[in-house]
Structure formats: structure tokens, C-alpha cells
Motif scaffolding. Structure first.
Motif, mmCIF file in Angstrom:
data_model
loop_
_atom_site.group_PDB
_atom_site.id
_atom_site.type_symbol
_atom_site.label_atom_id
_atom_site.label_comp_id
_atom_site.label_asym_id
_atom_site.label_seq_id
_atom_site.Cartn_x
_atom_site.Cartn_y
_atom_site.Cartn_z
ATOM 1 N N ARG A 292 17.639 5.323 14.397
ATOM 2 C CA ARG A 292 17.307 5.626 15.782
ATOM 3 C C ARG A 292 16.128 6.594 15.919
ATOM 4 O O ARG A 292 15.741 6.928 17.039
ATOM 5 C CB ARG A 292 18.538 6.199 16.476
ATOM 6 C CG ARG A 292 19.688 5.213 16.619
ATOM 7 C CD ARG A 292 19.441 4.183 17.687
ATOM 8 N NE ARG A 292 19.272 4.795 18.994
ATOM 9 C CZ ARG A 292 18.573 4.280 19.992
ATOM 10 N NH1 ARG A 292 17.921 3.131 19.822
ATOM 11 N NH2 ARG A 292 18.489 4.898 21.143
ATOM 12 N N ALA A 293 15.564 7.042 14.809
ATOM 13 C CA ALA A 293 14.407 7.939 14.859
ATOM 14 C C ALA A 293 13.758 7.942 13.480
ATOM 15 O O ALA A 293 14.336 8.470 12.530
ATOM 16 C CB ALA A 293 14.826 9.353 15.264
ATOM 17 N N ARG A 294 12.564 7.376 13.370
ATOM 18 C CA ARG A 294 11.928 7.183 12.075
ATOM 19 C C ARG A 294 10.654 8.013 11.922
ATOM 20 O O ARG A 294 9.822 8.080 12.832
ATOM 21 C CB ARG A 294 11.564 5.708 11.869
ATOM 22 C CG ARG A 294 12.746 4.791 11.625
ATOM 23 C CD ARG A 294 13.432 5.097 10.309
ATOM 24 N NE ARG A 294 14.502 4.142 10.010
ATOM 25 C CZ ARG A 294 15.320 4.278 8.975
ATOM 26 N NH1 ARG A 294 15.193 5.313 8.149
ATOM 27 N NH2 ARG A 294 16.281 3.397 8.756
ATOM 28 N N HIS A 295 10.522 8.648 10.740
ATOM 29 C CA HIS A 295 9.261 9.232 10.288
ATOM 30 C C HIS A 295 8.588 8.233 9.352
ATOM 31 O O HIS A 295 9.233 7.723 8.421
ATOM 32 C CB HIS A 295 9.506 10.522 9.496
ATOM 33 C CG HIS A 295 10.010 11.671 10.305
ATOM 34 N ND1 HIS A 295 9.171 12.501 11.009
ATOM 35 C CD2 HIS A 295 11.270 12.137 10.506
ATOM 36 C CE1 HIS A 295 9.898 13.443 11.609
ATOM 37 N NE2 HIS A 295 11.167 13.235 11.326
ATOM 38 N N GLN A 317 9.747 -2.406 22.166
ATOM 39 C CA GLN A 317 11.035 -2.209 21.506
ATOM 40 C C GLN A 317 11.232 -0.788 20.979
ATOM 41 O O GLN A 317 12.343 -0.407 20.631
ATOM 42 C CB GLN A 317 11.175 -3.192 20.337
ATOM 43 C CG GLN A 317 11.079 -4.646 20.772
ATOM 44 C CD GLN A 317 11.001 -5.580 19.596
ATOM 45 O OE1 GLN A 317 12.025 -6.008 19.061
ATOM 46 N NE2 GLN A 317 9.793 -5.899 19.160
ATOM 47 N N ALA A 318 10.131 -0.034 20.885
ATOM 48 C CA ALA A 318 10.241 1.333 20.376
ATOM 49 C C ALA A 318 9.081 2.165 20.912
ATOM 50 O O ALA A 318 7.998 1.638 21.214
ATOM 51 C CB ALA A 318 10.223 1.345 18.845
ATOM 52 N N HIS A 319 9.316 3.451 21.030
ATOM 53 C CA HIS A 319 8.252 4.401 21.334
ATOM 54 C C HIS A 319 7.596 4.773 20.011
ATOM 55 O O HIS A 319 8.243 5.346 19.133
ATOM 56 C CB HIS A 319 8.814 5.651 22.015
ATOM 57 C CG HIS A 319 9.543 5.366 23.286
ATOM 58 N ND1 HIS A 319 8.923 5.341 24.521
ATOM 59 C CD2 HIS A 319 10.847 5.093 23.527
ATOM 60 C CE1 HIS A 319 9.802 5.053 25.462
ATOM 61 N NE2 HIS A 319 10.983 4.906 24.877
ATOM 62 N N VAL A 320 6.336 4.451 19.858
ATOM 63 C CA VAL A 320 5.612 4.716 18.623
ATOM 64 C C VAL A 320 4.475 5.680 18.936
ATOM 65 O O VAL A 320 3.691 5.450 19.866
ATOM 66 C CB VAL A 320 5.057 3.417 18.007
ATOM 67 C CG1 VAL A 320 4.323 3.713 16.702
ATOM 68 C CG2 VAL A 320 6.193 2.428 17.756
ATOM 69 N N ALA A 321 4.388 6.758 18.183
ATOM 70 C CA ALA A 321 3.391 7.791 18.460
ATOM 71 C C ALA A 321 2.826 8.338 17.162
ATOM 72 O O ALA A 321 3.481 8.310 16.115
ATOM 73 C CB ALA A 321 4.003 8.929 19.277
ATOM 74 N N ALA A 349 8.598 6.774 15.200
ATOM 75 C CA ALA A 349 9.061 5.645 16.015
ATOM 76 C C ALA A 349 10.498 5.881 16.468
ATOM 77 O O ALA A 349 11.365 6.169 15.641
ATOM 78 C CB ALA A 349 8.964 4.344 15.226
ATOM 79 N N VAL A 350 10.703 5.762 17.779
ATOM 80 C CA VAL A 350 12.039 5.915 18.359
ATOM 81 C C VAL A 350 12.370 4.634 19.104
ATOM 82 O O VAL A 350 11.776 4.355 20.150
ATOM 83 C CB VAL A 350 12.098 7.121 19.329
ATOM 84 C CG1 VAL A 350 13.517 7.286 19.877
ATOM 85 C CG2 VAL A 350 11.633 8.394 18.637
ATOM 86 N N PRO A 351 13.274 3.816 18.569
ATOM 87 C CA PRO A 351 13.590 2.548 19.240
ATOM 88 C C PRO A 351 14.258 2.781 20.589
ATOM 89 O O PRO A 351 14.962 3.769 20.804
ATOM 90 C CB PRO A 351 14.534 1.846 18.257
ATOM 91 C CG PRO A 351 15.064 2.932 17.392
ATOM 92 C CD PRO A 351 14.013 3.986 17.319
ATOM 93 N N GLY A 352 14.038 1.864 21.498
ATOM 94 C CA GLY A 352 14.606 1.986 22.829
ATOM 95 C C GLY A 352 16.056 1.551 22.880
ATOM 96 O O GLY A 352 16.525 0.735 22.086
ATOM 97 N N LEU A 353 16.759 2.121 23.820
ATOM 98 C CA LEU A 353 18.129 1.742 24.147
ATOM 99 C C LEU A 353 18.989 1.554 22.901
ATOM 100 O O LEU A 353 19.185 2.472 22.136
ATOM 101 C CB LEU A 353 18.114 0.515 25.051
ATOM 102 C CG LEU A 353 17.353 0.729 26.380
ATOM 103 C CD1 LEU A 353 17.381 -0.515 27.234
ATOM 104 C CD2 LEU A 353 17.893 1.921 27.148
ATOM 105 N N ASP A 354 19.496 0.334 22.624
ATOM 106 C CA ASP A 354 20.424 0.147 21.504
ATOM 107 C C ASP A 354 19.778 -0.552 20.310
ATOM 108 O O ASP A 354 20.456 -1.098 19.449
ATOM 109 C CB ASP A 354 21.660 -0.636 21.952
ATOM 110 C CG ASP A 354 21.332 -2.043 22.458
ATOM 111 O OD1 ASP A 354 20.147 -2.311 22.723
ATOM 112 O OD2 ASP A 354 22.260 -2.848 22.599
#
Length: 390
Positions: A292-295, A317-321, A349-354
Motif C-alpha cells: 500500500r506504499a512503495r519506495h 491506479q496509484a499516486h506516483v511522485a 507510489a501509493v495505490p488508490g483505494l483497495d
């Protein structure tokens, strides 16, 4: 509020967080004046940390937890990422992870290992994976997390500090990083053992100022194994509520019980497997964090192309920054210490919702779990603040 509603960084407020609990407890015991959370003046404060106790889950299943539900005062945010290693360290140091440096389930301490030869699994304190070799010789806990803890500071100030945790965790890397060196560490390997020892300690009356800290991992374990809200999970919630009710009944005048969690949990939905996607692995030397939260740590000189590929592949599908964006938007806290900033992935990267960003080859156990956390939905990032007084 929708349990999967996202609390994006721009919507985070200055409301109290889990990191404010240590200072509030210290002030309630007579050490300091900063008290963002409503902990009353007390000679004894019992803090019960229930791993995996999310506020949304508690409210959805309050019939199974009447004692905790009836004493719930408010919800508070744990910080990002919403995961055990980060939250426990925030609780015990009073700092966001941008300052204490435990940036998630796993991360690369590039300040200590510039070549990113290894990542650190902070929960197990192992190298690279949960079942990797011990990491202490490469990443000493006091090097990774050098900030003082409230537990040690209270002890040095003259307060009694009693820590009730499973014997398995005594002296572990995470215990040393998060809590320091608890002088009075007692084995409490079940919720019932925590209850019995707390009740016995309260029975002696005013021996304050005194902090009694109990940690209960069973609810989180059930959520990972069977999923939150399942019959097995609900049975453990009910048992923990019985523990809370017994401690409340045993509180003498001048003693306070605080119950909270380190994160909530969601049920897995769509899985995107990083390990079998050439688009997501090309130019990448290490992937850390959790589903649910990737480096993402890029090979030298390839940050821009890795960011471009991840952004395109995960669009919608994910918040990528980029790391610079993460720092500017203060995902991990308002001010990141220089050595901590180095540990953040070149891409986060933080994927959205589920949605999950899994690793079937490197993390087979974690990939198969039905329950997950780490992201910033309300179901993951909000925990209850429960308080009762004698």
C-alpha cells in the motif's frame, strides 16, 4: 465517511496525531506542559496499543467492542505510511517519521548504505525481506533511529515505566529503535497476560508518576491472516474489548487508561504485481515499503525514466511522485531531516483505494494476505483515541 475515502497530503491538518500521545502522557504525569491530546492529570497512565485497531473498523464493528466504543473520544491520524514500524516509533518518540527515520515496513537507509546494497525490513529488522538475514550488524538500531524516546526520557526524569510486550520482542531491532531501552520489560504474550499484569499493577494504588505500556498484536495478525471484519478477526476484537473493560473496572482514582491503534486495515482488492512487470522493474535497483506504499530506488541516472514508466503504467491506479515532490508536499512530515530525506525512494507510489502493489517473487507471504495497510485511506490512517479514568 466512506471507509475508503483518501486523506491526501494536501488535506492533512494540524489536528493531533499519534506522535502527540507521548508528550500528552508525559504532561499528564507532570513532566512538561505540551498536551495536544486530552489526557487528564494522573499518577498512573496505562497506554494500551492495539495493533491494527483502526477507527473506521471500530465504529463499523462497535457491537463487538462496547467498552472501547463507549469510551472513544475522537479519531486521530497516525501519519504516513500507516504501518506498524513507523507508527510505534512515532508513538514512542513523539516525532513524525520525517524526523525519526523509520519510513515504513521497509526502506533503504541510503545515508548508511549509499550504494543501496540492502534494504532494511524495519518490522523484522532483517535485510531485504521479512525472512532475510539479521540486519543489526549492517544497520544498528541506534544508527537508523538515533532520536531519544519518551520511554527513556520518562525513566531518566524519575517516572516508573513498565513495558508489557511479548518476550519475542525483547531487545529486537525495532524495540530498540522505537522504544529505546525499557528498564522494566515484562513478558506479556497474550491479551489476557496484559490484562492480568495491568490489573495487578493498578491494585497497588498510587505509585506514580508511572507509565504502564501494553502492546497487543493479535488483532493485526488476524486481519493479515483472515481479513478485517471476518469472524476470526471479530472474535479477537471481542477478546481485546474484554481486556479493556477489565482494566477500566480496575482503574483507581487518579489513574487513566488510553487505548489506541497504530493503523487500520483494508481488504485487498486488485493486485498489480511489480515483480512480473518489466515496465516496473526496468532501471530499478530496489523496491521497498509494502503493497500500500512503495519506495522505488532507481539505478544511477535513471530516476526520470523510472518515474515516467511508473506514472504511465499506474495512471489512475496509484499516486506516483518523485522524491522532490514527496518532500515538497510533506508526505512523511513537515520537515524531513537531511539523513532521513536520503532514505525516501527516488519514486514513491501509493495505490488508490483497495489496489495493491504486490511482489509475488520477493514477498510471497505478504502478497497472499487478505488484509493490508500502509496507505492513506481513512480506514488505514485513522485510529481511535479512547480514554477512561478511575
Amino acid at each position: 465517511m466512506d471507509r475508503l475515502h483518501e486523506l491526501l497530503p494536501g488535506t492533512w491538518t494540524d489536528d493531533p496525531t499519534l506522535a502527540d500521545l507521548a508528550g500528552s502522557v508525559s504532561s499528564a504525569l507532570g513532566f512538561g506542559t505540551d498536551r495536544p491530546l486530552p489526557v487528564p492529570d494522573s499518577h498512573t497512565v496505562v497506554v494500551l496499543m492495539v495493533d491494527g485497531l483502526g477507527d473506521v473498523l471500530l465504529q463499523e464493528h462497535s457491537v463487538f467492542a462496547p467498552a472501547m466504543a463507549s469510551h472513544r473520544a475522537m479519531a486521530m491520524r497516525v501519519g504516513f505510511p500507516s504501518t506498524t514500524a513507523t507508527s510505534l516509533t512515532s508513538l514512542a518518540t513523539g516525532l513524525p517519521c520525517a524526523e525519526h527515520g523509520i519510513l515504513g515496513y521497509s526502506f533503504a537507509p541510503r545515508d548508511l548504505d549509499p550504494a543501496v546494497e540492502h534494504t532494511l525490513n524495519a518490522l523484522r529488522w532483517t535485510l531485504d525481506t521479512a525472512d532475510g538475514p539479521p540486519a543489526e550488524s549492517v544497520f544498528a538500531p541506534t544508527d537508523v533511529q538515533p532520536m531519544p524516546t519518551a520511554f527513556d526520557e520518562l525513566t531518566h526524569a524519575g517516572a516508573g515505566v513498565i513495558t508489557l510486550m511479548p518476550e519475542l520482542f525483547r531487545g529486537s531491532g525495532l524495540t530498540r529503535a522505537a522504544y529505546g531501552t525499557p528498564a522494566d520489560y515484562r513478558d506479556a504474550s497474550s491479551p489476557g497476560a496484559v490484562r492480568d499484569q495491568v490489573v495487578d499493577l493498578l491494585a497497588v494504588g498510587d505509585r506514580g508518576p508511572r507509565l504502564i505500556y501494553g502492546y497487543v498484536p493479535n488483532l493485526d495478525a488476524a486481519g493479515h491472516r483472515w481479513g478485517p471484519g471476518t469472524p476470526e478477526w471479530l472474535e479477537r476484537l471481542r477478546r481485546i474489548d474484554d481486556v479493556v473493560a477489565a482494566i477500566i473496572a480496575a482503574l483507581p482514582p487518579g489513574a487513566t487508561l488510553v487505548v489506541t491503534g497504530d493503523h487500520g486495515m483494508i481488504t485487498a482488492g486488485r493486485r498489480i504485481d511489480i515483480d512480473t512487470s518489466p515496465v516496473l522493474t526496468e532501471g530499478v535497483r530496489a523496491v521497498a515499503g509494502e503493497a500500500r506504499a512503495r519506495h522505488v530506488y532507481a539505478e544511477p541516472g535513471r530516476c526520470d525514466e523510472v518515474f515516467a514508466r511508473w506514472s504511465s503504467e499506474l495512471d489512475g491506479q496509484a499516486h506516483v511522485a518523485t522524491r522532490d515532490q514527496v518532500l515538497a508536499e510533506q508526505w512523511f512530515g513537515a520537515t524531513a531531516a537531511a539523513h532521513v530525506a536520503e532514505r525516501i525512494g527516488d519514486v514513491v507510489a501509493v495505490p488508490g483505494l483497495d489496489t495493491l502493489l504486490t511482489r509475488s517473487l520477493r514477498e510471497p507471504m505478504e502478497t497472499m494476505m487478505p488484509g493490508h495497510h500502509g496507505g492513506w485511506t481513512v480506514a488505514e490512517i485513522l485510529v481511535p483515541f479512547i480514554v477512561a479514568t478511575g
